[in-house]
Design an enzyme around this catalytic site. Structure first.
Site, mmCIF file in Angstrom:
data_model
loop_
_atom_site.group_PDB
_atom_site.id
_atom_site.type_symbol
_atom_site.label_atom_id
_atom_site.label_comp_id
_atom_site.label_asym_id
_atom_site.label_seq_id
_atom_site.Cartn_x
_atom_site.Cartn_y
_atom_site.Cartn_z
ATOM 1 N N LYS A 111 -54.329 -31.444 8.084
ATOM 2 C CA LYS A 111 -53.208 -31.548 9.030
ATOM 3 C C LYS A 111 -53.717 -31.409 10.460
ATOM 4 O O LYS A 111 -53.308 -32.147 11.356
ATOM 5 C CB LYS A 111 -52.151 -30.462 8.715
ATOM 6 C CG LYS A 111 -51.331 -30.778 7.467
ATOM 7 C CD LYS A 111 -50.502 -29.613 6.964
ATOM 8 C CE LYS A 111 -49.837 -29.977 5.630
ATOM 9 N NZ LYS A 111 -49.141 -28.880 4.969
ATOM 10 N N GLN B 251 -47.712 -22.750 5.597
ATOM 11 C CA GLN B 251 -48.266 -23.402 4.410
ATOM 12 C C GLN B 251 -47.849 -22.640 3.152
ATOM 13 O O GLN B 251 -47.994 -21.419 3.067
ATOM 14 C CB GLN B 251 -49.805 -23.473 4.525
ATOM 15 C CG GLN B 251 -50.480 -24.254 3.411
ATOM 16 C CD GLN B 251 -50.096 -25.739 3.399
ATOM 17 O OE1 GLN B 251 -49.842 -26.349 4.432
ATOM 18 N NE2 GLN B 251 -50.053 -26.323 2.217
ATOM 19 N N ASP C 274 -41.078 -29.055 8.550
ATOM 20 C CA ASP C 274 -41.070 -29.246 7.094
ATOM 21 C C ASP C 274 -39.673 -29.609 6.591
ATOM 22 O O ASP C 274 -39.528 -30.138 5.484
ATOM 23 C CB ASP C 274 -41.488 -27.938 6.398
ATOM 24 C CG ASP C 274 -42.948 -27.934 5.964
ATOM 25 O OD1 ASP C 274 -43.471 -29.013 5.638
ATOM 26 O OD2 ASP C 274 -43.545 -26.842 5.938
HETATM 27 N N1 GUN Z 1 -47.481 -26.823 0.196
HETATM 28 C C1 GUN Z 1 -47.484 -27.951 -0.531
HETATM 29 N N2 GUN Z 1 -46.789 -28.934 0.071
HETATM 30 C C2 GUN Z 1 -46.328 -28.393 1.219
HETATM 31 C C3 GUN Z 1 -45.543 -28.920 2.281
HETATM 32 O O1 GUN Z 1 -45.103 -30.073 2.286
HETATM 33 N N3 GUN Z 1 -45.281 -28.045 3.299
HETATM 34 C C4 GUN Z 1 -45.728 -26.757 3.300
HETATM 35 N N4 GUN Z 1 -45.397 -25.977 4.332
HETATM 36 N N5 GUN Z 1 -46.455 -26.253 2.324
HETATM 37 C C5 GUN Z 1 -46.754 -27.071 1.292
#
Ligand code: GUN
Length: 359
Positions: A119, A163, A186
């Site tokens: 990311k 995360q 998100d």
């Molecule tokens: N863990 C797995 N997929 C995601 C996601 O799309 N966002 C976040 N914050 N954590 C994740």
């Protein structure tokens, strides 16, 4: 991700990887390859209004012809990132604002660390400022909340992502609720999900992976309105918001989950399948309606002694079966995966534009 188990399906077919500029819209609403039409003429019968009357011919064709188009998420994600890059540069020139994304990682899970690293790299590539807080596994919930509140108050941060999964001693709901809804890129905030679910309301952000799935359908010209869609899986991150999004697009939506009776029969009725369960090769040919479009969100490691790593990644859908029966399918890897990060960048840009009223 599912635990590593061996689960294979027949492997004699591969789908066509098609450059987008060679696609055109078929009567089904799906952009079908011109070259495919000429090379595998018989299969063109499975598209469009004549299909019902020609089912026996189609069955013969399916047994012998590799037909599905590959929905190339890698290439679409690159297109999206390029569009975002030019928007960010337009915004910087016009109002001297650069979008900022803050990522909070708790603990040292290898998969989460990789996602966060990817990311960050993606942010740098498009010109988004990225900020990271990495807290140890044994941090307290209030330490995480403190970081969130700092970013909530920081005007250079337009998006905040915690995360997941969090360590088990933390309450995920408390943590996610602390993220300002204006910065929740998100889209996991319950108020945001409520707006996504309600008619006549607009969410501030569409959750990234489901948004990526719909973006793939749109960019490949797949008509959603009036179609039967089945979402396999009901997670908060993918399955549930994917079903809400398809419904907003006027599909008739069913959700198949671990307690569903006869999931194959229900799935076989779908024109569009989105699968997000984390079960390698669970969706077999017998689950797939001829001509369906399949978006496979699963990324599952399966043992592979021929691979130097000892495993390879497969989706929830048996790709070889899908190639023979579906109109189009996303590969794993290279399908939905790259779209998730592209949509995170998109949401961060949307947030920065909204904060500065930049059109
Ligand atoms: N863990 C797995 N997929 C995601 C996601 O799309 N966002 C976040 N914050 N954590 C994740």
């Amino acid at each position: 991700m599912a635990s590593m188990i061996f689960s294979d399906c027949s492997s004699s077919t591969t789908a066509h990887l098609l450059p987008l500029d060679r696609m055109r819209t078929s009567v089904f609403g799906f952009r079908q390859s011109v070259s495919l039409h000429s090379r595998v003429k018989k299969f063109s019968l499975s598209f469009g209004t004549q299909r019902k009357h020609l089912s026996s011919t189609v069955t013969v064709a399916m047994a012998t012809v590799t037909n599905a188009n590959v929905i190339d998420g890698k290439s679409i994600a690159k297109q999206v990132r390029d569009e975002i890059t030019s928007e960010i540069s337009r915004m910087k020139s016009a109002i001297n604002v650069v979008p900022g994304l803050a990522v909070i990682l708790v603990g040292d899970r290898k998969d989460s660390s990789t996602y966060v690293r990817n990311k960050k790299k993606a942010c740098e590539a498009v010109g988004i400022n990225s900020y990271e807080v990495h807290l140890p596994e044994d941090s307290t919930e209030s330490e995480v909340l403190k970081s969130i509140l700092n970013f909530n108050d920081d005007p250079s941060v337009h998006g905040i992502l915690v995360q997941l999964p969090l360590p088990s001693h933390m309450n995920e709901e408390n943590v996610l609720n602390a993220v300002s809804i204006e910065k929740d890129v998100d889209g996991f905030h319950p108020l945001n999900i409520g707006r996504l679910a309600m008619r006549g309301r607009e969410p501030l952000f569409v959750p990234c992976t489901p948004k990526g799935c719909i973006e793939l359908l749109h960019r490949y010209g797949v008509e959603i309105k009036g179609k039967r869609a089945v979402v396999i899986g009901r997670s908060n991150i993918v399955g549930m918001p994917a079903a809400l999004l398809l419904q907003r697009e006027d599909a008739t939506v069913s959700i198949v989950h671990s307690r569903t009776k006869n999931p194959d029969e229900i799935t076989r009725q779908a024109d569009i399948i989105i699968s997000a369960v984390g079960q390698p090769n669970m969706v077999r040919g017998s689950w797939i309606k001829p001509g369906a479009v399949i978006i496979d969100v699963g990324i599952n490691p399966v043992e592979d002694t021929k691979n130097p790593r000892g495993y390879r990644l497969v989706g929830d859908v048996c790709y070889e079966d899908a190639c023979k029966i579906a109109a189009a399918v996303t590969p794993v890897p290279g399908g939905v995966g790259p779209m998730t990060i592209a949509m995170l960048l998109s949401n961060t840009l949307i947030s920065a534009k909204r904060a500065h009223n930049f059109k």
